[in-house]
Write an enzyme that holds these catalytic residues in place. Sequence first.
Site, PDB file in Angstrom:
ATOM      1  N   LYS A 185       0.839  -1.198   0.000  1.00 21.46           N
ATOM      2  CA  LYS A 185       0.000   0.000   0.000  1.00 21.46           C
ATOM      3  C   LYS A 185       0.870   1.243   0.000  1.00 21.46           C
ATOM      4  O   LYS A 185       1.500   1.587   0.992  1.00 21.46           O
ATOM      5  CB  LYS A 185      -0.922   0.063   1.228  1.00 21.46           C
ATOM      6  CG  LYS A 185      -1.971   1.176   1.041  1.00 21.46           C
ATOM      7  CD  LYS A 185      -2.640   1.593   2.320  1.00 21.46           C
ATOM      8  CE  LYS A 185      -1.957   2.752   3.014  1.00 21.46           C
ATOM      9  NZ  LYS A 185      -1.889   4.004   2.240  1.00 21.46           N
ATOM     10  N   GLU A 260       9.658   1.236  10.879  1.00 24.83           N
ATOM     11  CA  GLU A 260      10.712   2.234  10.691  1.00 24.83           C
ATOM     12  C   GLU A 260      10.022   3.575  10.846  1.00 24.83           C
ATOM     13  O   GLU A 260       9.240   3.971   9.992  1.00 24.83           O
ATOM     14  CB  GLU A 260      11.350   2.054   9.312  1.00 24.83           C
ATOM     15  CG  GLU A 260      12.705   2.709   9.206  1.00 24.83           C
ATOM     16  CD  GLU A 260      12.618   4.081   8.592  1.00 24.83           C
ATOM     17  OE1 GLU A 260      12.452   5.065   9.372  1.00 24.83           O
ATOM     18  OE2 GLU A 260      12.719   4.182   7.363  1.00 24.83           O
ATOM     19  N   CYS A 294      13.214  10.757   7.151  1.00 26.29           N
ATOM     20  CA  CYS A 294      13.120  10.239   8.527  1.00 26.29           C
ATOM     21  C   CYS A 294      14.449  10.419   9.257  1.00 26.29           C
ATOM     22  O   CYS A 294      14.468  10.646  10.453  1.00 26.29           O
ATOM     23  CB  CYS A 294      12.675   8.795   8.526  1.00 26.29           C
ATOM     24  SG  CYS A 294      13.548   7.792   7.335  1.00 26.29           S
ATOM     25  N   GLU A 394       9.395  15.831  15.719  1.00 27.95           N
ATOM     26  CA  GLU A 394       9.744  15.692  14.307  1.00 27.95           C
ATOM     27  C   GLU A 394       8.911  16.673  13.476  1.00 27.95           C
ATOM     28  O   GLU A 394       7.692  16.609  13.482  1.00 27.95           O
ATOM     29  CB  GLU A 394       9.473  14.261  13.840  1.00 27.95           C
ATOM     30  CG  GLU A 394       9.901  14.033  12.410  1.00 27.95           C
ATOM     31  CD  GLU A 394       9.701  12.590  11.957  1.00 27.95           C
ATOM     32  OE1 GLU A 394       8.583  12.077  12.086  1.00 27.95           O
ATOM     33  OE2 GLU A 394      10.682  12.003  11.463  1.00 27.95           O
TER      34      GLU A 394
HETATM   35  P1  NAI Z   1       1.536   8.178   8.502  1.00 26.37           P
HETATM   36  O1  NAI Z   1       2.509   7.413   9.313  1.00 26.37           O
HETATM   37  O2  NAI Z   1       0.164   8.307   9.045  1.00 26.37           O
HETATM   38  O3  NAI Z   1       1.427   7.517   7.037  1.00 26.37           O
HETATM   39  C1  NAI Z   1       2.368   6.624   6.482  1.00 26.37           C
HETATM   40  C2  NAI Z   1       1.647   5.467   5.804  1.00 26.37           C
HETATM   41  O4  NAI Z   1       0.826   4.801   6.758  1.00 26.37           O
HETATM   42  C3  NAI Z   1       0.696   5.888   4.676  1.00 26.37           C
HETATM   43  O5  NAI Z   1       0.721   4.888   3.674  1.00 26.37           O
HETATM   44  C4  NAI Z   1      -0.654   5.903   5.369  1.00 26.37           C
HETATM   45  O6  NAI Z   1      -1.732   5.714   4.479  1.00 26.37           O
HETATM   46  C5  NAI Z   1      -0.521   4.724   6.314  1.00 26.37           C
HETATM   47  N1  NAI Z   1      -1.404   4.762   7.487  1.00 26.37           N
HETATM   48  C6  NAI Z   1      -1.861   5.849   8.161  1.00 26.37           C
HETATM   49  N2  NAI Z   1      -2.656   5.475   9.180  1.00 26.37           N
HETATM   50  C7  NAI Z   1      -2.728   4.126   9.147  1.00 26.37           C
HETATM   51  C8  NAI Z   1      -3.407   3.151   9.938  1.00 26.37           C
HETATM   52  N3  NAI Z   1      -4.179   3.491  10.960  1.00 26.37           N
HETATM   53  N4  NAI Z   1      -3.236   1.844   9.633  1.00 26.37           N
HETATM   54  C9  NAI Z   1      -2.458   1.469   8.608  1.00 26.37           C
HETATM   55  N5  NAI Z   1      -1.810   2.336   7.815  1.00 26.37           N
HETATM   56  C10 NAI Z   1      -1.934   3.650   8.077  1.00 26.37           C
HETATM   57  O7  NAI Z   1       2.185   9.588   8.213  1.00 26.37           O
HETATM   58  P2  NAI Z   1       1.488  10.942   7.680  1.00 26.37           P
HETATM   59  O8  NAI Z   1       0.208  11.165   8.392  1.00 26.37           O
HETATM   60  O9  NAI Z   1       1.463  10.906   6.208  1.00 26.37           O
HETATM   61  O10 NAI Z   1       2.557  12.035   8.151  1.00 26.37           O
HETATM   62  C11 NAI Z   1       2.547  12.529   9.472  1.00 26.37           C
HETATM   63  C12 NAI Z   1       3.939  12.671  10.019  1.00 26.37           C
HETATM   64  O11 NAI Z   1       4.544  11.390  10.095  1.00 26.37           O
HETATM   65  C13 NAI Z   1       4.891  13.471   9.174  1.00 26.37           C
HETATM   66  O12 NAI Z   1       4.751  14.831   9.380  1.00 26.37           O
HETATM   67  C14 NAI Z   1       6.214  12.942   9.652  1.00 26.37           C
HETATM   68  O13 NAI Z   1       6.601  13.593  10.841  1.00 26.37           O
HETATM   69  C15 NAI Z   1       5.944  11.495   9.950  1.00 26.37           C
HETATM   70  N6  NAI Z   1       6.389  10.616   8.850  1.00 26.37           N
HETATM   71  C16 NAI Z   1       7.548   9.922   8.993  1.00 26.37           C
HETATM   72  C17 NAI Z   1       8.019   9.160   7.955  1.00 26.37           C
HETATM   73  C18 NAI Z   1       9.297   8.410   8.051  1.00 26.37           C
HETATM   74  O14 NAI Z   1       9.938   8.183   7.055  1.00 26.37           O
HETATM   75  N7  NAI Z   1       9.674   7.943   9.194  1.00 26.37           N
HETATM   76  C19 NAI Z   1       7.330   9.092   6.666  1.00 26.37           C
HETATM   77  C20 NAI Z   1       6.083   9.806   6.638  1.00 26.37           C
HETATM   78  C21 NAI Z   1       5.658  10.538   7.704  1.00 26.37           C
END
Ligand code: NAI
Length: 491
Positions: A185, A260, A294, A394
């Site tokens: 996904k 991660e 990240c 972050e």
């Molecule tokens: P997120 O962690 O919510 O989204 C990442 C992935 O998880 C997307 O594919 C999303 O559709 C999926 N996802 C979201 N909620 C889920 C759930 N309940 N169950 C299963 N999958 C789910 O991150 P978001 O909301 O896009 O960004 C928010 C913050 O997260 C950013 O501002 C940043 O600080 C952090 N982030 C960190 C990342 C990293 O590389 N460690 C990457 C993206 C975001």
Amino acid sequence: METLTKEKIQIKPGKLFIGGKWVDSVSGKTFDTINPATGEPITQVYEASEKDVDLAVQAARKAFEEGPWKKMSASDRGKILWKIGDLILKYAAELSYLETLDSGKTIFESSKIDIPHTADVFHYYAGWADKIQGETIPVKGNFFNYTLREPVGVVGQIIPWNFPLSLASWKVAPALACGNTVILKPAEQTPLTALKLGEICQEAGVPDGVINIVTGHGPTTGAAIVKHPGVDKIAFTGSYLTGQEIMRTASNTLKKVSLELGGKSPNIVFADSDIDPAVRGTLNGIFYNKGEVCSAGSRLFVQEEIHDLFMEKLVEKANGYKVGDPFDPKTRVGPLVSEEQLKKVLRYIEIGKNEKAKLLTGGERANVGNGKGYFVKPTIFDEVDNQMKIAQEEIFGPVLATLRFKDIDEVIQKANQTIYGLAAAVWTKDIKKAHLLAKELKAGTVWINTYGVFDAASPFGGYKMSGFGRELGMHALELYTQVKSVWIDLS
Ligand code: NAI
Ligand code: MG
């Protein structure tokens, strides 16, 4: 490599890739994926529901239990992975174009870093496919004992939007090398390159159902994958809050989980460092991919003696960073991925100002093109205290928080004072100091006199709340295999 333009490439509405077929979703519900440089829709993709996810899991299960994937030799699996790597290079121009269009990262980064690295990851794991093996164990008694290293089964892989295709490769390539089947996904913000990866897998000869790609939002599509009892493991990259939610949900079916998550990585510059490379590395560490990394070096520690000189050079160079159209080869900082991310970053900039950190440059939205893109100027705060929110949370944007330090003990203590532990960097010419910090810093990766280097062969992952499990390298094989112990009575 050919440079593509919007005119040359036709972007179709996305379909779901299930059981080797491109299908509509059951409900027909779609959403727009947005070009972050203009705020305008690029195309529509499906919002996969529980029903679609269930079909994908059935297809993946069938492919795992019955399909040719299982019967194929490991070496043939490896050949298919190698072919995927080759096809990624063949379609590199199109993939780079799609990645930049959908995520806002510069075309330089997409075409020179992300896409070649993605091909590298598939080529690397192609080599592992036929080298995954068990051991014989000298047990007590008259028994012959050996282990089989088997795939985990059906694996759900949930990808973020900051490195859409390359982070997909970190998960898909080792999972396939180990003989698993996959439900992938992509993030709702950046689905396009993952869909193209589906076509590439088909062309490379991946059997039907071995990789299934479902687009959609986290709480709908993502949550349906995590909940599904037919999924054996979840691999996730994203925010720690979503990581916590995934662990909670996965506990019901006791799925294996690897996470991660984010970071607030310290970048430590000692007075005895080579200053100009340290300035360049620091800027790259925080402004690469607009800070949506990240492992971004978002907390800069500068030793007192060089503080003023270092900051002067840093700001001067940062001011030379071109913020603009990500398709312009001169652009260093493209738009943030989404309006949500823009708002989040601007909110943190306000918090920094209110916390009385000293704003040296940036600190506001940049007006580019039609004025509706999500651009933020490279922003540097100085005189930050480690307790401030901008030093602890972050931000995930082009915002640097700078702290001064006096000596090595102080900086080790402060650098480790964070819930995260993804990465760290140290700039010094003193080899003893470098190795001491490499040991003392609580982080999954430590860079010495460099920042942000990756390789398919070297493990990456977090300490503390940056998650667990190591991706890349031979370490990722642990995530996608399980060990069976076999006993034979010889008496
Ligand atoms: P997120 O962690 O919510 O989204 C990442 C992935 O998880 C997307 O594919 C999303 O559709 C999926 N996802 C979201 N909620 C889920 C759930 N309940 N169950 C299963 N999958 C789910 O991150 P978001 O909301 O896009 O960004 C928010 C913050 O997260 C950013 O501002 C940043 O600080 C952090 N982030 C960190 C990342 C990293 O590389 N460690 C990457 C993206 C975001
Ligand atoms: Mg998008």
